[in-house]
Design a protein around this motif. Structure first.
Motif, PDB file in Angstrom:
ATOM      1  N   ILE A   1       5.545   3.236  13.038  1.00 32.27           N
ATOM      2  CA  ILE A   1       4.346   4.070  13.122  1.00 32.27           C
ATOM      3  C   ILE A   1       3.543   4.014  11.828  1.00 32.27           C
ATOM      4  O   ILE A   1       2.338   4.248  11.809  1.00 32.27           O
ATOM      5  CB  ILE A   1       4.726   5.532  13.476  1.00 32.27           C
TER       6      ILE A   1
ATOM      7  N   GLY B   1       5.922   9.900   8.512  1.00 33.38           N
ATOM      8  CA  GLY B   1       4.774   9.093   8.923  1.00 33.38           C
ATOM      9  C   GLY B   1       4.135   9.604  10.202  1.00 33.38           C
ATOM     10  O   GLY B   1       4.101   8.887  11.209  1.00 33.38           O
ATOM     11  N   ASN B   2       3.622  10.813  10.173  1.00 32.05           N
ATOM     12  CA  ASN B   2       2.930  11.358  11.343  1.00 32.05           C
ATOM     13  C   ASN B   2       1.440  11.056  11.226  1.00 32.05           C
ATOM     14  O   ASN B   2       0.801  11.483  10.257  1.00 32.05           O
ATOM     15  CB  ASN B   2       3.119  12.876  11.437  1.00 32.05           C
TER      16      ASN B   2
ATOM     17  N   HIS C   1      11.844   4.354  20.512  1.00 35.95           N
ATOM     18  CA  HIS C   1      12.521   4.489  19.220  1.00 35.95           C
ATOM     19  C   HIS C   1      11.537   4.781  18.104  1.00 35.95           C
ATOM     20  O   HIS C   1      11.819   5.548  17.180  1.00 35.95           O
ATOM     21  CB  HIS C   1      13.286   3.184  18.933  1.00 35.95           C
ATOM     22  N   GLU C   2      10.356   4.169  18.192  1.00 37.02           N
ATOM     23  CA  GLU C   2       9.407   4.247  17.083  1.00 37.02           C
ATOM     24  C   GLU C   2       8.371   5.355  17.226  1.00 37.02           C
ATOM     25  O   GLU C   2       7.558   5.556  16.320  1.00 37.02           O
ATOM     26  CB  GLU C   2       8.695   2.895  16.906  1.00 37.02           C
TER      27      GLU C   2
ATOM     28  N   CYS D   1       6.687   8.723  16.774  1.00 39.56           N
ATOM     29  CA  CYS D   1       6.942   9.703  15.712  1.00 39.56           C
ATOM     30  C   CYS D   1       7.287  11.059  16.299  1.00 39.56           C
ATOM     31  O   CYS D   1       7.786  11.936  15.598  1.00 39.56           O
ATOM     32  CB  CYS D   1       5.753   9.816  14.769  1.00 39.56           C
TER      33      CYS D   1
END
Lengths: 451, 173
Positions: A170, A186-187, A352-353, A355
């Motif tokens: 992300i 990492g939003n 999985h990725e 966020c």
């Protein structure tokens, strides 16, 4: 032999060092910029070049630069996005490994144009060897007077630092990257405000991909007008393509935009054709997030013209019959590959990725993964295909950042073009459970179902 | 889930490590030292092999931020190991392009060769392995990496995996 601009000296021994890079004409563009040009001149040359962002979005780089706010007394930042982790894409790693000074030179030119005095290269944390390579290149450039205080006596100061990520796809999204660079999760941020107004530390910031920044070097050397003559129409210049999958010669290739897809796949200069004498089944042309296309549609547009390696031609026909150039991650599937299994693999990746910030993405990606796995393993029902279609529709366009779209598009395209394969898994549970599906049970890839 | 006080190691950062922390923090404007969190967690993991709650607490003190700010970052990013693992953590790419050229076969071989399932540690404490998402080396797959240097091994075959593991064993004897 096609024209190369970024990889011209890739095979020269020692090109990763300052000395050899300089001997081959390196840092001449920096000299030209800091001694003879104003920042506005540099922005204008990049605008004239027609360069479009090479990270995936394809937004005109010069225009992006011109949006940068320039309030007095507030620092501006250039941040290089080297968080390459889109499945199928490995061009930036290649460039940084072999010609690190091309990126450093591009960083100096771009920082000068933007009026930035501190710039960061955000490299995905897994690329520790590349981080060390870049740090060495920065030290060399600084020692030679191309970085630091008063570069080449011009009065321009610049420091470049390398920042490692922590392993999160992300963070390739520009606002998530900035959050990460500020030491947070990492939003992605809601836009507006865009980074050009409020980016790193709430200051005006430009985030550009590695390849985009490196491309400023040949643009300055050639001049924007000359650069724009390379390529075709609005797809100007050259592009690094990462080719992987079932081809004879996987690797990173620099192509002149406008090359026919068929030539890229089958000519000896590039991929060398399909490995092991198999037939071409499908291609994901621009990294895992872009729609997969069956053989007939990747070679020809819906109108029957040769499909070209350009932003426009790959998108010809929209999402019904076209795809995207994206990041240039070109994944080739031979006739034995299972589209359902690959789509499940990609869905697992996006789950999985994610966020987790937006419900449609957080919940929807996991749901798609589960349904795809159910179908792939021979436990699905026909209604699951419709459910899958419905779920992806509810993710697309309903999230803060494009990861939701990136997760939805591969699923939509797989159902659209390879619905027969989904049905085959449902109708043949025993073969699916034993993964004995490497047989010619699919429709002919050259005559796929397009609904 | 992070068990914050499960592992207390009585971590003490060495002067050498603190000097590295200082170099990291010098890269950012004054007051923005939190930007150094990810690089510092990498340094901690390279030093200790994993990131304990005690270490995170001390990083929070060093950066003058709340411990929760460290925990939320350490738990978000996949590279930070929150439990002790083997000395060598073999991370193999399990994403599409690598699977097209045999990554799943290599994962099965790793499990068999090491005799432990994904995430477990071998009885001699030397090895762990896990599947990870795309390592950006799709044209050279199957690939795996080994921290803390993140050395890359490309075009893997069963024989190459055996050789790699045997060499690592020999190196530690």
């Amino acid at each position: 032999m096609a024209r190369k601009l970024l990889l011209t000296h890739i095979d020269v021994p020692g090109i990763n060092t300052f000395e050899v890079y300089r001997q081959k004409g390196g840092y001449v563009a920096v000299e030209k910029v800091v001694k003879t040009m104003s920042p506005e001149d540099v922005v204008e040359e990049v605008k004239k070049s027609g360069l479009r962002g090479r990270g995936g979005a394809g937004f005109p780089t010069g225009m992006k630069w011109s949006f940068l706010a320039k309030p007095e007394g507030v620092p501006r930042y250039l941040v290089c996005n080297a968080d390459e982790s889109e499945p199928g894409t490995f061009k930036d790693r290649y460039l940084m490994t072999h010609i690190p000074h091309a990126l450093i030179e591009g960083m100096i030119i771009s920082s000068f144009a933007l009026g930035a005095h501190t710039s960061y290269i955000y490299v995905r944390g897994e690329m520790m060897p590349q981080i060390r390579i870049l740090e060495r290149a920065i030290a060399e450039a600084k020692e030679k007077g191309f970085l630091g205080k008063n570069i080449l006596g011009s009065g321009y100061d610049l420091e470049i630092y390398v920042q490692p990520g922590g392993g999160a796809y992300i963070c390739g999204e520009e606002t998530a990257l900035l959050e990460s660079l500020e030491g947070k999760r990492g939003n992605p941020r809601i836009k507006p405000p865009f980074p050009a107004i409020a980016g790193l530390y709430n200051c005006p910031t430009v985030v550009n991909n590695v390849e985009s920044i490196a491309a400023t070097v040949p643009i300055i050397n050639l001049g924007g007008d000359e650069y724009a003559k390379i390529g075709i129409e609005r797809s100007t210049g050259t592009k690094l393509i990462s080719a992987s999958g079932n081809i004879v010669k996987p690797g990173v290739y620099e192509i002149e935009l406008g090359l026919p897809v068929e030539e890229f796949i089958f000519s000896d200069e590039y991929c060398g054709g399909i490995a092991n004498g198999k037939r071409l089944k499908a291609v994901v042309a621009g990294g895992s997030s872009v729609p997969i296309l069956p053989a007939n549609l990747i070679l020809k547009t819906a109108a029957g013209n040769s499909r070209l390696m350009t932003y426009e031609s790959l998108a010809d026909g929209g999402f019904q019959t076209g795809t995207m150039l994206g990041s240039g991650g070109f994944i080739v599937f031979d006739e034995d590959q299972c589209v359902v299994r690959n789509t499940w693999n990609f869905a697992r990746f996006y789950h999985h990725e994610s966020c987790g910030q937006c419900s449609p993405c957080r919940e929807g990606t996991g749901w798609m993964e589960k349904v795809l796995h159910k179908i792939e393993s021979g436990h699905g029902s026909m209604s699951d295909i419709d459910l899958l279609w419905d779920v992806q529709r509810k993710i697309e366009g309903n999230t803060i950042c494009p990861l939701g779209d990136a997760a939805a598009w591969p699923v939509a395209a797989a159902i659209r073009h390879f619905r027969d394969e989904f049905e085959w898994h449902i109708l043949h549970p025993e073969e699916s459970q034993t993964r004995n599906y490497g047989l010619a049970h699919y429709a002919d890839p050259l005559q796929p179902i397009v609904s | 889930m992070l068990s914050v006080k499960q592992h207390n190691e009585n971590v003490t950062f060495s002067p050498e490590l603190l000097a590295k922390f200082g170099e990291v923090v010098s890269r950012y404007p004054e007051g923005k030292q939190k930007s150094g969190l990810l690089p510092i967690l990498h340094l901690v993991q390279a030093e200790y092999g994993w990131v304990s709650a005690d270490a995170m607490d001390k990083v929070a003190v060093y950066l003058n931020i709340l411990p929760i700010e460290v925990y939320e970052v350490a738990t978000f990013y996949t590279m930070f190991l929150l439990q002790p693992k083997g000395k060598y953590v073999l991370e193999i790419c399990r994403t599409g392009p690598c699977c097209l050229v045999g990554a799943e076969r290599i994962m099965g071989h790793l499990e068999q060769k090491l005799g432990v399932k994904e995430g477990e540690v071998t009885s001699d404490g030397l090895f762990s392995w896990r599947g990870v998402e795309c390592l950006a080396a799709c044209g050279f797959g199957p690939v795996l990496q080994i921290g803390p240097e993140y050395t890359f091994y490309e075009h893997l075959t069963e024989d190459k995996v055996d050789e790699l593991i045997d060499n690592l064993k020999a190196k530690t004897e």
